[in-house]
Design an enzyme around this catalytic site. Structure first.
Site, short mmCIF file in Angstrom:
data_model
loop_
_atom_site.label_atom_id
_atom_site.label_comp_id
_atom_site.label_asym_id
_atom_site.label_seq_id
_atom_site.Cartn_x
_atom_site.Cartn_y
_atom_site.Cartn_z
N TYR A 1 12.79 -3.76 2.02
CA TYR A 1 12.41 -3.50 3.51
C TYR A 1 12.62 -2.26 4.08
O TYR A 1 13.17 -1.77 4.95
CB TYR A 1 13.30 -4.64 4.29
CG TYR A 1 13.00 -4.78 5.54
CD1 TYR A 1 11.65 -5.66 5.78
CD2 TYR A 1 13.53 -4.54 6.77
CE1 TYR A 1 11.28 -6.05 7.03
CE2 TYR A 1 13.08 -4.67 8.17
CZ TYR A 1 11.98 -5.46 8.10
OH TYR A 1 11.71 -5.79 9.59
N HIS B 1 2.19 0.78 -6.07
CA HIS B 1 2.09 2.27 -6.81
C HIS B 1 2.00 1.82 -8.34
O HIS B 1 2.58 0.97 -8.70
CB HIS B 1 3.29 3.06 -6.35
CG HIS B 1 3.13 4.49 -7.12
ND1 HIS B 1 2.07 5.21 -7.23
CD2 HIS B 1 3.96 5.13 -7.76
CE1 HIS B 1 2.36 6.24 -8.25
NE2 HIS B 1 3.49 6.28 -8.46
N SER C 1 -9.60 31.22 15.97
CA SER C 1 -10.30 32.57 16.26
C SER C 1 -11.05 32.65 15.00
O SER C 1 -11.03 32.47 13.68
CB SER C 1 -9.38 33.66 16.73
OG SER C 1 -8.63 34.03 15.76
N ASP D 1 -2.22 9.73 -7.61
CA ASP D 1 -1.13 9.95 -6.61
C ASP D 1 0.12 10.93 -6.98
O ASP D 1 0.47 11.89 -6.11
CB ASP D 1 -0.47 8.65 -6.70
CG ASP D 1 0.53 8.21 -5.39
OD1 ASP D 1 0.04 8.68 -4.27
OD2 ASP D 1 1.86 8.25 -5.67
N SER E 1 22.62 -6.41 2.02
CA SER E 1 21.81 -5.40 2.34
C SER E 1 21.83 -5.20 3.74
O SER E 1 22.02 -5.92 4.61
CB SER E 1 20.39 -5.61 1.67
OG SER E 1 19.57 -4.90 2.56
N GLU F 1 3.46 25.06 12.82
CA GLU F 1 1.89 25.19 13.08
C GLU F 1 1.10 24.42 12.10
O GLU F 1 -0.23 24.14 12.32
CB GLU F 1 1.52 26.41 13.31
CG GLU F 1 1.25 27.18 14.52
CD GLU F 1 0.33 28.31 14.60
OE1 GLU F 1 0.86 29.37 14.93
OE2 GLU F 1 -1.14 28.18 14.34
P1 NAD Z 1 11.79 2.98 0.51
O1 NAD Z 1 12.63 4.07 -0.43
O2 NAD Z 1 11.45 3.45 1.85
O3 NAD Z 1 12.19 1.75 0.50
C1 NAD Z 1 12.91 1.13 -0.86
C2 NAD Z 1 13.71 -0.10 -0.52
O4 NAD Z 1 14.29 -0.65 -1.60
C3 NAD Z 1 14.85 0.35 0.37
O5 NAD Z 1 14.91 -0.60 1.29
C4 NAD Z 1 15.88 0.28 -0.67
O6 NAD Z 1 17.30 -0.35 0.29
C5 NAD Z 1 15.57 -0.76 -1.55
N1 NAD Z 1 16.38 -0.78 -2.90
C6 NAD Z 1 16.61 0.37 -3.46
N2 NAD Z 1 17.01 0.14 -4.63
C7 NAD Z 1 17.28 -1.00 -4.99
C8 NAD Z 1 17.46 -2.11 -5.82
N3 NAD Z 1 18.21 -1.58 -6.95
N4 NAD Z 1 17.70 -3.53 -5.44
C9 NAD Z 1 16.85 -3.82 -4.35
N5 NAD Z 1 16.77 -2.91 -3.28
C10 NAD Z 1 16.53 -1.78 -3.65
O7 NAD Z 1 10.36 3.03 -0.67
P2 NAD Z 1 8.83 2.98 -0.13
O8 NAD Z 1 8.44 4.19 0.21
O9 NAD Z 1 8.67 2.00 0.85
O10 NAD Z 1 8.18 2.65 -1.50
C11 NAD Z 1 8.10 1.41 -1.91
C12 NAD Z 1 6.92 1.32 -2.97
O11 NAD Z 1 5.61 1.57 -2.25
C13 NAD Z 1 6.83 2.19 -4.20
O12 NAD Z 1 6.19 1.65 -5.16
C14 NAD Z 1 6.18 3.60 -3.70
O13 NAD Z 1 5.78 4.41 -4.79
C15 NAD Z 1 5.22 2.77 -2.77
N6 NAD Z 1 4.37 3.39 -1.82
C16 NAD Z 1 5.20 4.27 -0.97
C17 NAD Z 1 4.18 5.10 -0.13
C18 NAD Z 1 5.13 5.87 1.01
O14 NAD Z 1 4.37 6.53 1.58
N7 NAD Z 1 6.37 5.70 1.47
C19 NAD Z 1 2.87 4.95 0.13
C20 NAD Z 1 2.21 4.31 -0.88
C21 NAD Z 1 3.21 3.55 -2.01
MG MG Z 2 1.05 8.80 -2.38
#
Ligand code: NAD
Ligand code: MG
Length: 339
Positions: free
Chosen positions: A25, A108, A252, A191, A51, A231
């Protein structure tokens, strides 16, 4: 050219009767769970017991279970925890509950592409990767828009993986912006390249060097911060909206002339291209992935040292002070920072 899909190409009904578990989450997790719920899907969030996010998710009106309970309950599992912990959590709390015909999803491609996770052959493996931070995935959705997504199907055990992926993209609002078809390999490699060469690595290094150059020449650090860092967003917003042409229209002619004569002195064409190709090669060969996996196994000593160093850099210290004193203060919430 890639296949592009929009809302008219997606049938949200393909998720009817499907139970969707969103594991995690954080940035993406909260956005996917809430958007899918608002799109009428049957969603449950899977979290570690105890959590901090448990209450937040319940407050937002979501069902919450432990990760293994959510995995067991669901037909579709979307893994949205940090990439570097996914393999372990998958092994222990998700894999034991995957049944034939279930759908395993990612945002990802890292763990599938680099074979940190090897799912059973009888499940669908799909990626829906929003091309933006999770907080924007949520804020655009509530505003009637959506962050474009990439769609990839690694395994199609049911023959329905493509349609399920499109439906999921529609459910989180991504199909409003456009869904581009790709592969786990291409998504992972592009990515990683984008964030390393341009978006995070390239941009931060460019801003830091510019800031240092001005400060070392005796200019006020506040001036250097405004010029080289603050900026950046104003300029990027113009490019994002109307291409480089719109930026050039707004700046400019002096700035535009400087762009043409000095840009390539800062980033010499041949040398920079060669370095970018070397960074890309390390990504393609798995050299980067190997180092990052090892770094995590070794207590992240390099990573943590770099993080500390950056926090103490004058551009970060001066910037924090300036932002605190801006009329709107520094209480920028990532929920709204992206707009
Ligand atoms: P995040 O760090 O915001 O959230 C990760 C969540 O996982 C956190 O709530 C954390 O508490 C929980 N977590 C961490 N370790 C854990 C464990 N051992 N057991 C259970 N929960 C655990 O991550 P995010 O940015 O939302 O990324 C999630 C996925 O989305 C990844 O695969 C990332 O590559 C992908 N993604 C992220 C973005 C971005 O911009 N943030 C964009 C596209 C894809
Ligand atoms: Mg990316």
């Amino acid at each position: 050219m890639a296949n592009m899909y929009y809302e008219k190409d997606c049938d949200l009904g393909k998720l009817d009767g499907k139970k969707i578990a969103i594991i995690g989450y954080g940035s993406q997790g909260h956005a996917h769970a809430l958007n899918l719920k608002d799109s009428g899907c049957d969603v449950c969030v899977g979290l570690r017991s105890g959590s901090r996010n448990w209450e937040a998710a319940e407050q937002a009106g979501l069902k919450v279970r432990t990760i293994s309970e959510a995995a067991q309950w669901s037909d579709i599992v979307m893994i949205l925890i940090n990439d570097e912990v996914q393999a372990e959590v998958y092994q222990q709390e998700i894999a034991p509950y995957l049944e034939a015909g279930n759908v395993l999803m990612f945002a990802h491609g890292f763990n599938i592409h680099f074979k940190q996770i090897v799912p059973p052959k009888d499940v669908d493996v799909i990626m829906i990767a929003p091309k933006g931070p999770g907080h924007t995935v949520r804020s655009l959705y509530t505003g009637g828009k959506g962050v474009p997504c990439l769609l990839a199907v690694e395994q199609d055990a049911t023959g329905k993986a493509h349609d399920i992926g499109l439906a999921y993209a529609a459910g989180i609002g991504g199909a409003r912006g456009g869904v581009m078809e790709t592969t786990f390999q291409d998504e992972t490699e592009t990515d990683l390249f984008g964030e390393q060469a341009i978006l995070c690595g390239g941009v931060v290094e460019l801003m830091k060097l510019g800031f240092e150059t001005l400060v070392e020449a005796g200019y006020a650090p506040e001036n250097a911060y405004f010029e080289c860092i603050h900026e950046m967003k104003l300029i990027i917003d113009l490019i994002n909206k109307g291409g480089v042409a719109m930026m050039n229209y707004s700046i400019s002619d002096t700035a535009e002339y400087g762009e043409y004569v000095s840009g390539s002195r800062i980033l010499p064409y041949e040398e920079t291209k060669r370095n970018m190709k070397a960074v890309l090669a390390d990504i393609q060969d798995g050299v980067f992935a190997g180092k990052w996996i090892a770094e995590n196994k070794n207590g992240r000593t390099f990573f943590n040292a770099k993080r500390r160093q950056l926090a103490n850099h004058p551009m970060e210290v001066v910037g924090a002070e300036l932002r605190r004193n801006m009329l709107w203060g520094d209480d920028v919430d990532p929920d709204t920072a992206s707009n």
